[in-house]
Scaffold this motif. Structure first.
Motif, PDB file in Angstrom:
ATOM      1  N   THR A 135      -9.002 -26.366 -14.154  1.00  0.00           N
ATOM      2  CA  THR A 135      -9.756 -25.905 -12.992  1.00  0.00           C
ATOM      3  C   THR A 135     -10.876 -26.898 -12.695  1.00  0.00           C
ATOM      4  OG1 THR A 135     -11.479 -24.644 -14.151  1.00  0.00           O
ATOM      5  CG2 THR A 135      -9.369 -23.526 -13.797  1.00  0.00           C
ATOM      6  N   ASP A 136     -11.662 -26.607 -11.649  1.00  0.00           N
ATOM      7  CA  ASP A 136     -12.868 -27.399 -11.445  1.00  0.00           C
ATOM      8  C   ASP A 136     -13.975 -26.831 -12.338  1.00  0.00           C
ATOM      9  OD1 ASP A 136     -13.841 -25.122 -10.181  1.00  0.00           O
ATOM     10  OD2 ASP A 136     -13.469 -25.884  -8.169  1.00  0.00           O
ATOM     11  N   GLN A 137     -15.207 -27.197 -12.096  1.00  0.00           N
ATOM     12  CA  GLN A 137     -16.302 -26.810 -12.991  1.00  0.00           C
ATOM     13  C   GLN A 137     -16.934 -25.465 -12.641  1.00  0.00           C
ATOM     14  OE1 GLN A 137     -17.840 -31.023 -12.218  1.00  0.00           O
ATOM     15  NE2 GLN A 137     -18.975 -30.459 -14.038  1.00  0.00           N
ATOM     16  N   ASP A 138     -16.256 -24.678 -11.835  1.00  0.00           N
ATOM     17  CA  ASP A 138     -16.810 -23.401 -11.399  1.00  0.00           C
ATOM     18  C   ASP A 138     -17.120 -22.497 -12.604  1.00  0.00           C
ATOM     19  OD1 ASP A 138     -17.019 -21.561  -8.789  1.00  0.00           O
ATOM     20  OD2 ASP A 138     -16.258 -20.364 -10.447  1.00  0.00           O
ATOM     21  N   LYS A 139     -18.375 -22.049 -12.686  1.00  0.00           N
ATOM     22  CA  LYS A 139     -18.812 -21.243 -13.826  1.00  0.00           C
ATOM     23  C   LYS A 139     -18.149 -19.881 -13.835  1.00  0.00           C
ATOM     24  CE  LYS A 139     -21.328 -20.541 -17.482  1.00  0.00           C
ATOM     25  NZ  LYS A 139     -21.065 -21.293 -18.737  1.00  0.00           N
ATOM     26  N   ALA A 140     -17.951 -19.279 -12.659  1.00  0.00           N
ATOM     27  CA  ALA A 140     -17.309 -17.966 -12.587  1.00  0.00           C
ATOM     28  C   ALA A 140     -15.875 -18.038 -13.104  1.00  0.00           C
ATOM     29  CB  ALA A 140     -17.335 -17.448 -11.152  1.00  0.00           C
ATOM     30  N   MET A 141     -15.167 -19.113 -12.765  1.00  0.00           N
ATOM     31  CA  MET A 141     -13.806 -19.306 -13.286  1.00  0.00           C
ATOM     32  C   MET A 141     -13.831 -19.425 -14.804  1.00  0.00           C
ATOM     33  SD  MET A 141     -11.819 -22.027 -10.888  1.00  0.00           S
ATOM     34  CE  MET A 141     -11.875 -21.933  -9.111  1.00  0.00           C
ATOM     35  N   GLN A 142     -14.766 -20.220 -15.308  1.00  0.00           N
ATOM     36  CA  GLN A 142     -14.862 -20.434 -16.754  1.00  0.00           C
ATOM     37  C   GLN A 142     -15.113 -19.118 -17.477  1.00  0.00           C
ATOM     38  OE1 GLN A 142     -17.428 -23.682 -17.927  1.00  0.00           O
ATOM     39  NE2 GLN A 142     -17.842 -22.757 -19.927  1.00  0.00           N
ATOM     40  N   ASN A 143     -16.013 -18.296 -16.947  1.00  0.00           N
ATOM     41  CA  ASN A 143     -16.297 -17.001 -17.561  1.00  0.00           C
ATOM     42  C   ASN A 143     -15.058 -16.113 -17.579  1.00  0.00           C
ATOM     43  OD1 ASN A 143     -18.965 -17.768 -17.878  1.00  0.00           O
ATOM     44  ND2 ASN A 143     -19.651 -16.784 -15.997  1.00  0.00           N
ATOM     45  N   ALA A 144     -14.332 -16.102 -16.466  1.00  0.00           N
ATOM     46  CA  ALA A 144     -13.139 -15.256 -16.367  1.00  0.00           C
ATOM     47  C   ALA A 144     -12.047 -15.730 -17.320  1.00  0.00           C
ATOM     48  CB  ALA A 144     -12.625 -15.253 -14.925  1.00  0.00           C
ATOM     49  N   ILE A 145     -11.893 -17.047 -17.453  1.00  0.00           N
ATOM     50  CA  ILE A 145     -10.884 -17.589 -18.373  1.00  0.00           C
ATOM     51  C   ILE A 145     -11.213 -17.215 -19.809  1.00  0.00           C
ATOM     52  CG2 ILE A 145      -9.976 -19.745 -19.339  1.00  0.00           C
ATOM     53  CD1 ILE A 145     -10.129 -20.916 -16.497  1.00  0.00           C
ATOM     54  N   GLU A 146     -12.485 -17.270 -20.162  1.00  0.00           N
ATOM     55  CA  GLU A 146     -12.896 -16.889 -21.522  1.00  0.00           C
ATOM     56  C   GLU A 146     -12.636 -15.409 -21.798  1.00  0.00           C
ATOM     57  OE1 GLU A 146     -16.951 -18.055 -21.696  1.00  0.00           O
ATOM     58  OE2 GLU A 146     -16.518 -20.204 -21.894  1.00  0.00           O
ATOM     59  N   ILE A 147     -12.665 -14.575 -20.764  1.00  0.00           N
ATOM     60  CA  ILE A 147     -12.416 -13.142 -20.928  1.00  0.00           C
ATOM     61  C   ILE A 147     -10.921 -12.846 -21.003  1.00  0.00           C
ATOM     62  CG2 ILE A 147     -12.618 -10.882 -19.791  1.00  0.00           C
ATOM     63  CD1 ILE A 147     -15.283 -11.889 -18.595  1.00  0.00           C
ATOM     64  N   VAL A 148     -10.151 -13.423 -20.088  1.00  0.00           N
ATOM     65  CA  VAL A 148      -8.718 -13.095 -19.981  1.00  0.00           C
ATOM     66  C   VAL A 148      -7.854 -13.992 -20.857  1.00  0.00           C
ATOM     67  CG1 VAL A 148      -6.798 -12.782 -18.375  1.00  0.00           C
ATOM     68  CG2 VAL A 148      -9.133 -12.316 -17.621  1.00  0.00           C
ATOM     69  N   PHE A 149      -8.220 -15.283 -20.983  1.00  0.00           N
ATOM     70  CA  PHE A 149      -7.431 -16.243 -21.771  1.00  0.00           C
ATOM     71  C   PHE A 149      -8.299 -16.844 -22.879  1.00  0.00           C
ATOM     72  CE2 PHE A 149      -5.931 -16.541 -17.309  1.00  0.00           C
ATOM     73  CZ  PHE A 149      -4.639 -16.049 -17.471  1.00  0.00           C
ATOM     74  N   PRO A 150      -8.777 -16.060 -23.820  1.00  0.00           N
ATOM     75  CA  PRO A 150      -9.717 -16.570 -24.831  1.00  0.00           C
ATOM     76  C   PRO A 150      -9.135 -17.651 -25.729  1.00  0.00           C
ATOM     77  CG  PRO A 150      -8.933 -14.381 -25.439  1.00  0.00           C
ATOM     78  CD  PRO A 150      -8.450 -14.635 -24.049  1.00  0.00           C
ATOM     79  N   ASN A 151      -7.816 -17.689 -25.902  1.00  0.00           N
ATOM     80  CA  ASN A 151      -7.194 -18.655 -26.812  1.00  0.00           C
ATOM     81  C   ASN A 151      -6.523 -19.812 -26.073  1.00  0.00           C
ATOM     82  OD1 ASN A 151      -7.877 -17.079 -29.128  1.00  0.00           O
ATOM     83  ND2 ASN A 151      -6.160 -15.717 -28.662  1.00  0.00           N
ATOM     84  N   THR A 152      -6.741 -19.907 -24.782  1.00  0.00           N
ATOM     85  CA  THR A 152      -6.129 -20.958 -23.975  1.00  0.00           C
ATOM     86  C   THR A 152      -7.087 -22.127 -23.803  1.00  0.00           C
ATOM     87  OG1 THR A 152      -4.746 -19.389 -22.742  1.00  0.00           O
ATOM     88  CG2 THR A 152      -5.162 -21.515 -21.716  1.00  0.00           C
ATOM     89  N   LYS A 153      -6.552 -23.352 -23.925  1.00  0.00           N
ATOM     90  CA  LYS A 153      -7.358 -24.544 -23.701  1.00  0.00           C
ATOM     91  C   LYS A 153      -7.743 -24.620 -22.223  1.00  0.00           C
ATOM     92  CE  LYS A 153      -7.295 -27.043 -27.637  1.00  0.00           C
ATOM     93  NZ  LYS A 153      -8.459 -27.712 -28.252  1.00  0.00           N
ATOM     94  N   HIS A 154      -9.028 -24.800 -21.965  1.00  0.00           N
ATOM     95  CA  HIS A 154      -9.514 -24.879 -20.587  1.00  0.00           C
ATOM     96  C   HIS A 154     -10.044 -26.282 -20.328  1.00  0.00           C
ATOM     97  CE1 HIS A 154     -12.663 -23.569 -17.358  1.00  0.00           C
ATOM     98  NE2 HIS A 154     -11.617 -24.171 -16.824  1.00  0.00           N
ATOM     99  N   ARG A 155      -9.400 -26.944 -19.378  1.00  0.00           N
ATOM    100  CA  ARG A 155      -9.770 -28.328 -19.055  1.00  0.00           C
ATOM    101  C   ARG A 155     -10.365 -28.394 -17.653  1.00  0.00           C
ATOM    102  NH1 ARG A 155      -5.815 -33.515 -20.061  1.00  0.00           N
ATOM    103  NH2 ARG A 155      -7.253 -35.149 -19.363  1.00  0.00           N
ATOM    104  N   TRP A 156     -11.423 -29.212 -17.506  1.00  0.00           N
ATOM    105  CA  TRP A 156     -12.000 -29.434 -16.190  1.00  0.00           C
ATOM    106  C   TRP A 156     -11.262 -30.554 -15.464  1.00  0.00           C
ATOM    107  CZ3 TRP A 156     -17.946 -29.510 -17.555  1.00  0.00           C
ATOM    108  CH2 TRP A 156     -18.374 -28.179 -17.744  1.00  0.00           C
ATOM    109  N   CYS A 157     -11.161 -30.404 -14.168  1.00  0.00           N
ATOM    110  CA  CYS A 157     -10.503 -31.421 -13.345  1.00  0.00           C
ATOM    111  C   CYS A 157     -11.315 -32.714 -13.354  1.00  0.00           C
ATOM    112  CB  CYS A 157     -10.349 -30.896 -11.912  1.00  0.00           C
ATOM    113  SG  CYS A 157      -9.780 -32.132 -10.734  1.00  0.00           S
ATOM    114  N   LEU A 158     -10.712 -33.780 -13.857  1.00  0.00           N
ATOM    115  CA  LEU A 158     -11.396 -35.069 -13.963  1.00  0.00           C
ATOM    116  C   LEU A 158     -11.713 -35.642 -12.587  1.00  0.00           C
ATOM    117  CD1 LEU A 158     -12.414 -37.233 -15.886  1.00  0.00           C
ATOM    118  CD2 LEU A 158     -10.120 -38.231 -15.905  1.00  0.00           C
ATOM    119  N   TRP A 159     -10.826 -35.438 -11.640  1.00  0.00           N
ATOM    120  CA  TRP A 159     -11.034 -35.957 -10.286  1.00  0.00           C
ATOM    121  C   TRP A 159     -12.254 -35.310  -9.635  1.00  0.00           C
ATOM    122  CZ3 TRP A 159     -10.667 -33.411  -5.472  1.00  0.00           C
ATOM    123  CH2 TRP A 159     -10.702 -34.251  -4.360  1.00  0.00           C
TER     124      TRP A 159
END
Length: 379
Positions: free
Chosen positions: A211-235
């Motif tokens: 995803t991009d660096q959106d904080k709301a997305m990051q929070n939601a991913i940590e809640i729903v996908f706690p064991n999934t690797k989360h990468r920020w879009c380099l571009w």
């Protein structure tokens, strides 16, 4: 014309002398509202072109050519626009929310594997919509390693954002793994969307999300996908460099140093050494943006992420390609119901391209991408 008024002040026409009226020019009379009308042939042509996604100005030009010139038309361009808008309203029924519910119910009746969810607010007004067709669900069973998630595409007059889950198939093509239309871009909305997506995918968690660096997305991913690797879009990160350092006297050197640290470092140790050297050289210790990136370096710097499988993806640009794909079918004034209809047509086109790639792979030898003989011999 002769007129008179009574004692109450009401005026009445008593006599009309038509011989004193100016004659209407035949070339102009067709433009008066009372004389303007669309033939059934023109109505059908406009409607078919609208469904096919042909812009109104092109449809109108086609009608002009077919009629042999403007002078042979019994209507103006605005009449065509009003007719298309009226047809659109008729297709929508009482409202977008109700129309979408009906459409999704029909799709589900036709294909039980079609999944959709509609989120309403306290007043039963439409908030968020999510849907996944059977082809997307089957594709995820085969290509479930990584998906990119992006919400940058605005779809309609209600200022709701198009959210897309995009993966990669065996041809290296972008594939849609689910999508939604959301009203808010907050943590609560993303949690709702991710949970709906995970539910329809039978709780099969992906290995990675970009995803991009959106904080709301990051929070939601940590809640729903706690064991999934989360990468920020380099571009997304690197494109901000001109904004962050546009006024710096050494901006070109800073850009070069950051790119070298990101792309040339083969290990975390090399990256940290190059990064700290850049900070020291250009005295960037007080730059909060760079400090924040460094703290989260494990989310975006390639050498920190190469131990995980990312299907050769480091950005959400594939979502941009998917959004560009829909650009030929929808525009900023597309209604919700019309978007759903055009989405279906766009997906059929995407499926056809994948089918063509399948046929090509069966009938041709895929050229080796490597220049080394050892790989050529293996193929």
């Amino acid at each position: 014309m002769t007129a008179c008024s009574d004692v109450l002040g009401t005026w009445q026409i008593s006599m009309v002398h038509l011989e004193h009226n100016y004659k209407t020019s035949p070339t102009k009379s067709r433009l008066y509202r009372c004389n303007r009308q669309l033939s059934e042939h023109v109505k059908r042509q406009l409607q078919v072109n609208d469904i096919a996604g042909i812009p109104l100005h092109k449809s109108y030009n086609l009608v002009i050519v077919e009629a042999g010139g403007y002078e042979n038309l019994t209507f103006v361009k605005n009449d065509c626009r009003n007719y298309i808008n009226q047809v659109g309203r008729l297709r929508l029924g009482e409202g977008d929310a109700a129309a979408i519910q009906v459409y999704f119910s029909k799709m589900q009746a036709f294909c039980p594997s079609f999944y959709f969810s509609v989120d309403l607010d306290e007043e039963c007004r439409l908030k968020n919509v999510f849907w996944v067709d059977n082809r997307c669900r089957q594709a995820y069973k085969e290509f479930n390693d990584v998906f990119t998630f992006d919400i940058t595409y605005l779809t309609n007059r209600y200022e709701m954002s198009f959210a897309s889950f995009v993966g990669i198939n065996h041809h290296g093509q972008s594939i849609l793994l689910g999508c939604g239309i959301i009203f808010n871009e907050d943590t609560k909305t993303f949690v709702w969307l991710f949970r709906r997506w995970l539910e329809c995918m039978e709780d099969q968690v992906p290995a990675g999300i970009i995803t991009d660096q959106d904080k709301a997305m990051q929070n939601a991913i940590e809640i729903v996908f706690p064991n999934t690797k989360h990468r920020w879009c380099l571009w997304h990160i690197l494109k901000k460099l001109p904004v962050k350092f546009g006024n710096h006297s050494c901006q070109a050197y800073i850009f070069s140093a950051i790119h070298d640290a990101v792309y040339e470092s083969q290990s975390p140790r090399e990256f940290e050494k190059a990064w700290n050297s850049m900070i020291e050289k250009y005295e960037l210790h007080d730059n909060d943006w760079l400090s924040g990136l460094y703290r989260e370096r494990g989310r975006w710097v390639p050498c920190f992420l190469k131990t995980s499988f990312w299907v050769d993806m480091s950005t959400t640009r594939r979502n941009k390609g998917m959004n560009a794909f829909f650009d030929g079918y929808v525009h900023s004034k597309t209604s919700l119901k019309q978007f759903i209809e055009q989405y279906e047509r766009a997906m059929r086109c995407k499926i056809e391209k994948e089918f063509q790639a399948d046929v090509k792979s069966f009938s041709q030898v895929v050229p080796c991408a490597s220049k080394y003989d050892i790989f050529r011999k293996c193929t």
